[in-house]
Structure formats: C-alpha cells, structure tokens
Write a protein that holds these residues in place. Structure first.
Motif, mmCIF file in Angstrom:
data_model
loop_
_atom_site.group_PDB
_atom_site.id
_atom_site.type_symbol
_atom_site.label_atom_id
_atom_site.label_comp_id
_atom_site.label_asym_id
_atom_site.label_seq_id
_atom_site.Cartn_x
_atom_site.Cartn_y
_atom_site.Cartn_z
ATOM 1 N N ASN A 13 43.908 46.577 43.481
ATOM 2 C CA ASN A 13 42.376 47.043 43.268
ATOM 3 C C ASN A 13 41.439 45.914 42.520
ATOM 4 O OD1 ASN A 13 44.154 47.805 41.171
ATOM 5 N ND2 ASN A 13 42.245 48.137 40.356
ATOM 6 N N LYS A 14 42.162 44.901 42.053
ATOM 7 C CA LYS A 14 41.437 43.997 41.429
ATOM 8 C C LYS A 14 41.941 42.438 41.146
ATOM 9 C CE LYS A 14 43.222 45.198 36.641
ATOM 10 N NZ LYS A 14 42.845 45.614 35.251
ATOM 11 N N GLY A 15 41.394 41.406 40.684
ATOM 12 C CA GLY A 15 41.929 40.215 40.444
ATOM 13 C C GLY A 15 42.480 39.437 41.537
ATOM 14 N N GLU A 19 42.353 39.543 45.720
ATOM 15 C CA GLU A 19 42.101 38.455 46.702
ATOM 16 C C GLU A 19 43.415 38.184 47.667
ATOM 17 O OE1 GLU A 19 39.394 37.054 46.942
ATOM 18 O OE2 GLU A 19 38.222 37.950 45.368
ATOM 19 N N ILE A 20 44.498 38.745 47.069
ATOM 20 C CA ILE A 20 45.534 38.576 48.060
ATOM 21 C C ILE A 20 45.478 39.475 49.371
ATOM 22 C CG2 ILE A 20 47.916 38.890 48.441
ATOM 23 C CD1 ILE A 20 48.523 38.052 45.422
ATOM 24 N N ALA A 21 45.118 40.662 49.023
ATOM 25 C CA ALA A 21 44.843 41.496 50.064
ATOM 26 C C ALA A 21 43.623 40.979 50.977
ATOM 27 C CB ALA A 21 44.231 42.709 49.418
ATOM 28 N N TYR A 197 47.028 29.415 35.879
ATOM 29 C CA TYR A 197 46.040 30.024 34.740
ATOM 30 C C TYR A 197 44.677 30.398 35.527
ATOM 31 C CZ TYR A 197 44.070 30.356 30.100
ATOM 32 O OH TYR A 197 43.520 30.753 28.829
ATOM 33 N N VAL A 198 44.644 31.561 35.938
ATOM 34 C CA VAL A 198 43.621 32.474 36.643
ATOM 35 C C VAL A 198 42.693 32.911 35.599
ATOM 36 C CG1 VAL A 198 43.006 33.797 38.633
ATOM 37 C CG2 VAL A 198 45.063 32.359 38.534
ATOM 38 N N ALA A 199 41.260 32.994 35.583
ATOM 39 C CA ALA A 199 40.221 33.681 35.087
ATOM 40 C C ALA A 199 40.626 35.194 35.517
ATOM 41 C CB ALA A 199 39.220 33.188 35.068
ATOM 42 N N ALA A 211 40.506 33.628 40.871
ATOM 43 C CA ALA A 211 41.379 34.585 41.467
ATOM 44 C C ALA A 211 41.800 34.409 42.914
ATOM 45 C CB ALA A 211 40.837 36.218 41.312
ATOM 46 N N THR A 212 40.690 33.824 43.775
ATOM 47 C CA THR A 212 40.809 33.101 45.097
ATOM 48 C C THR A 212 41.757 32.316 45.055
ATOM 49 O OG1 THR A 212 38.679 34.278 45.658
ATOM 50 C CG2 THR A 212 39.810 32.720 46.972
#
Length: 242
Positions: A13-15, A19-21, A197-199, A211-212
């Motif tokens: 639902n987020k993050g 973006e994987i979805a 290290y993703v925001a 995240a992308t």
C-alpha cells in the motif's frame, strides 16, 4: 483461468511495496495489493488503477494464520493462479539503530514474527498456487544490514549495531536459502532483494534513493528468465555477500 500473469505483493500500500506493484503492473501482471489496513489498501489499488495497472486488493496480515489462509483462498477463487510472490511486508521495531542491549524480548519477537515467520507463513500458503505457474518466482525483501559479510567488514558503515531488525533479515536470508534448496528440483526461483537505503517512513525519509529505485531489484528478480539464478541475494549492482 486467465492467461494474464498474476503477482501478489505484501505490504504494497505504500513505499517500496507500492512501487514494486506499479512496476510489475507495467510489465503486464495483474497485481494483488496485500495490506492490512483496508482504507490504505483500497487507496493504493485506486491509485494503481488510475496509472493503468490491473490491480486488486488482498486483505492480508502476515502475522495471522487466518488472514493468510483467507488471502490464499481469495487469490485462488479470483485468479486461479499465482506467478509471482513478493514478500515485502516488514517492520523496523521501535528504533534504529536498535542496539541489542536495549532491545526487549517483546520487540524482538514482534520483528521476527513479521519479517521472518510472516514470510514463511505467506510463502507456504501460496506455494500450491505458485506450483501451477509455468515460471513461478518468489522474492523476499532483505537488506544489506542482514549481510553478516558486510556487517563484519572493517570500514563498512551500515548504521550501527542492531539487535532486532538486522538479525531478522539475517534469519530471513537463511530461511530463503533453505526454501531454495527444498525447491531446487522445481521450476520455482526464490531470491532475496536488497533495495538499499531508500527514503521511506522506515527512516523518516532520510534515505538516499527513491522508492522507485529501491523497487527495481525486486522487479528484476520477479521477472527472471528461465536461466536466472535462485537462492541468491542481490542489489542493483549485483550479488550481495552473505
């Protein structure tokens, strides 16, 4: 049963999960958005659909046997197949770094319940569906902090000592190796993705990549060709040491 390939992403639902979805949707998959919170789940589905992704919601709490069983039944009834499972849902714990001298048993149990046991629970529930797919792929979301090789390399800074989150990822790495060994005589490929290290809200958006960008390695492993690896751990640059 439709010929359209179906993916399920937990914590989507987020993050990074969202973006994987989105990325799998762009590859032509129908994507199940697994998430506990009904409103956030449906908001994510609506946003994905607005972007052209064939998405549907899957109520899913990875810490609940009943919820995971119901999710598998929903995918079975709705789609009749599952080609890709991305075990993305995870929790950090109370703080970071979560120094081992300050981690309580309750926090450690909660982190392992989600980050490790939840992955085993979901994977085993979805395996009957995955076994029917022509080229099934499982991606478990790990982290560089779970690498014992990196954490014991002088000069490598992974953010301080960790008593819950990092060990949970090391545990997950070991479990994934075991799955790969057991499934080695099947066409199921299972690998670990390290997004970097993703925001995200995990780190109060202090990460250095988007995240992308963090989703790219999971998408790559979810869409591996038949001669792709299994039982490995990878980031955007290649193989990550154990």
């Amino acid at each position: 049963m439709s010929d359209t390939m179906v993916a399920l992403v937990t914590g989507a639902n987020k993050g990074i999960g969202y973006e994987i979805a989105a990325g799998l949707g762009a590859h032509g998959y129908r994507v199940g958005v697994g998430a506990r919170d009904a409103q956030r789940r449906e908001d994510a589905v609506a946003k994905l659909r607005a972007a052209g992704v064939d998405a549907f919601g899957v109520p899913l709490d990875v810490t609940s046997d009943a919820s995971v069983t119901a999710a598998a039944a929903l995918v079975e009834e709705r789609e009749g197949r599952l080609d890709v499972l991305v075990n993305n849902a995870g929790i950090l714990g109370d703080t970071w770094p979560d120094a081992p001298t300050g981690v309580t048993p309750a926090v450690l149990r909660r982190v392992v319940e989600t980050n490790v046991i939840g992955v085993v629970r979901v994977t085993n529930a979805m395996l009957p569906l995955l076994r029917r797919a022509p080229a099934p792929r499982i991606v478990n979301q790990s982290s560089h902090v779970g690498s014992l090789g990196l954490r014991t390399t002088p000069g490598v800074d992974l953010g301080g000592a960790s008593g819950a989150y990092a060990p949970s990822k090391t545990f997950l790495n070991a479990v994934t190796i075991a799955f790969a060994a057991e499934l080695s005589d099947t066409n199921i490929k299972i690998n670990l993705a390290c997004p970097g290290y993703v925001a995200t809200d995990f780190n109060a958006f202090a990460g250095t990549s988007t995240a992308t960008e963090g989703a790219e390695i999971a998408i790559r492993l979810a869409t591996l060709p038949d001669d792709g690896p299994t039982g490995g751990m990878f980031d955007a640059a290649g193989t990550v040491p154990w």
